[in-house]
Write a protein that holds these residues in place. Sequence first.
Motif, PDB file in Angstrom:
ATOM      1  N   LEU A 128       7.928  35.289  -6.111  1.00 11.35           N
ATOM      2  CA  LEU A 128       7.512  36.212  -5.069  1.00 11.35           C
ATOM      3  C   LEU A 128       7.472  35.464  -3.738  1.00 11.35           C
ATOM      4  CD1 LEU A 128       6.422  39.170  -4.753  1.00 11.35           C
ATOM      5  CD2 LEU A 128       4.122  38.183  -4.908  1.00 11.35           C
ATOM      6  N   TRP A 130       6.893  35.986   0.729  1.00 14.67           N
ATOM      7  CA  TRP A 130       6.365  36.881   1.754  1.00 14.67           C
ATOM      8  C   TRP A 130       6.396  36.190   3.116  1.00 14.67           C
ATOM      9  CZ3 TRP A 130       3.782  34.698  -2.302  1.00 14.67           C
ATOM     10  CH2 TRP A 130       2.837  33.707  -1.995  1.00 14.67           C
ATOM     11  N   TYR A 141      -3.332  32.188   0.810  1.00  9.93           N
ATOM     12  CA  TYR A 141      -2.990  33.527   0.334  1.00  9.93           C
ATOM     13  C   TYR A 141      -3.465  33.685  -1.105  1.00  9.93           C
ATOM     14  CZ  TYR A 141       0.034  33.431   4.419  1.00  9.93           C
ATOM     15  OH  TYR A 141       0.504  33.336   5.705  1.00  9.93           O
ATOM     16  N   VAL A 143      -2.346  36.043  -4.568  1.00 10.33           N
ATOM     17  CA  VAL A 143      -1.350  36.948  -5.152  1.00 10.33           C
ATOM     18  C   VAL A 143      -1.958  37.639  -6.355  1.00 10.33           C
ATOM     19  CG1 VAL A 143       0.653  35.685  -4.307  1.00 10.33           C
ATOM     20  CG2 VAL A 143      -0.338  35.051  -6.494  1.00 10.33           C
ATOM     21  N   TYR A 144      -1.575  38.901  -6.526  1.00  9.31           N
ATOM     22  CA  TYR A 144      -2.089  39.722  -7.617  1.00  9.31           C
ATOM     23  C   TYR A 144      -0.896  40.280  -8.384  1.00  9.31           C
ATOM     24  CZ  TYR A 144      -6.503  39.843  -4.955  1.00  9.31           C
ATOM     25  OH  TYR A 144      -7.660  39.527  -4.266  1.00  9.31           O
ATOM     26  N   TYR A 164       5.506  32.041  -4.523  1.00 12.43           N
ATOM     27  CA  TYR A 164       4.815  31.712  -5.771  1.00 12.43           C
ATOM     28  C   TYR A 164       5.673  32.202  -6.930  1.00 12.43           C
ATOM     29  CZ  TYR A 164       1.380  31.319  -9.479  1.00 12.43           C
ATOM     30  OH  TYR A 164       0.725  30.970 -10.642  1.00 12.43           O
ATOM     31  N   PHE A 177       3.240  43.652  -7.785  1.00  9.40           N
ATOM     32  CA  PHE A 177       2.679  42.509  -7.069  1.00  9.40           C
ATOM     33  C   PHE A 177       2.180  42.940  -5.686  1.00  9.40           C
ATOM     34  CE2 PHE A 177       6.323  41.291  -9.634  1.00  9.40           C
ATOM     35  CZ  PHE A 177       5.831  40.261 -10.424  1.00  9.40           C
ATOM     36  N   VAL A 179       0.092  40.814  -2.114  1.00  2.88           N
ATOM     37  CA  VAL A 179      -0.369  39.546  -1.549  1.00  2.88           C
ATOM     38  C   VAL A 179      -1.426  39.847  -0.495  1.00  2.88           C
ATOM     39  CG1 VAL A 179       0.307  37.451  -0.291  1.00  2.88           C
ATOM     40  CG2 VAL A 179       1.886  38.481  -1.930  1.00  2.88           C
TER      41      VAL A 179
END
Length: 200
Positions: A128, A130, A141, A143-144, A164, A177, A179
């Motif tokens: 991922l 960003w 940051y 991330v989920y 990530y 996902f 962020v």
Amino acid sequence: MKTLISIFVITLPFVSHAIAAEISPSTLTFKAVQGGGNPARPTTTLSKNIKRSLNRTTGDDAAWQTVSPASGRLNSSSRVIVKVDASSLAAGTYSDTVHITSSEGRRVSPVIFAVDPVTRPTTKAVTLAWDPNPETDIAGYKVYVGTKSGRYGPPISLGNVTTYTFANLEPGSTYYFVVTAYDKSGNESSPSSEVSTTLE
């Protein structure tokens, strides 16, 4: 699907004192991966141990195997070519024979063709990325990730990086996902737009 073809070249060396024809090795073995490249080609020799040439016929039974030429003179340098084709075969082990018949008799060589299933990785990874937050006090940051839209597991806290890689994800599943950014005081931003991917 790719066509899988392999070839045996059977050579016929001349030996003056015997009176028979033999195939060596006694079994022809092919191996392939379904949808993959050509099977490996072992070395196979048909020895005709008589001085005079003979009329001969060559045959096989299975649709995935061909033998050529089908007939001809069996001389000291004759060749018989055996081909196998896995393009229409499911994974499994297949068997057939190659037989060469002449006035001296009939010689039979079993053919074993193993087609292995495609081995797929048990897990996959997704990276991922960003855009960085332009604020000057950004500390990092979070991330989920989740398997349902809008529902995520605990955050993964990162430093001030913008990529990530999520490892050990299951093929066949869809992942979602988002962020967030957090500042040096620990304040967390609203989540980014959700992105998703379905793993094959």
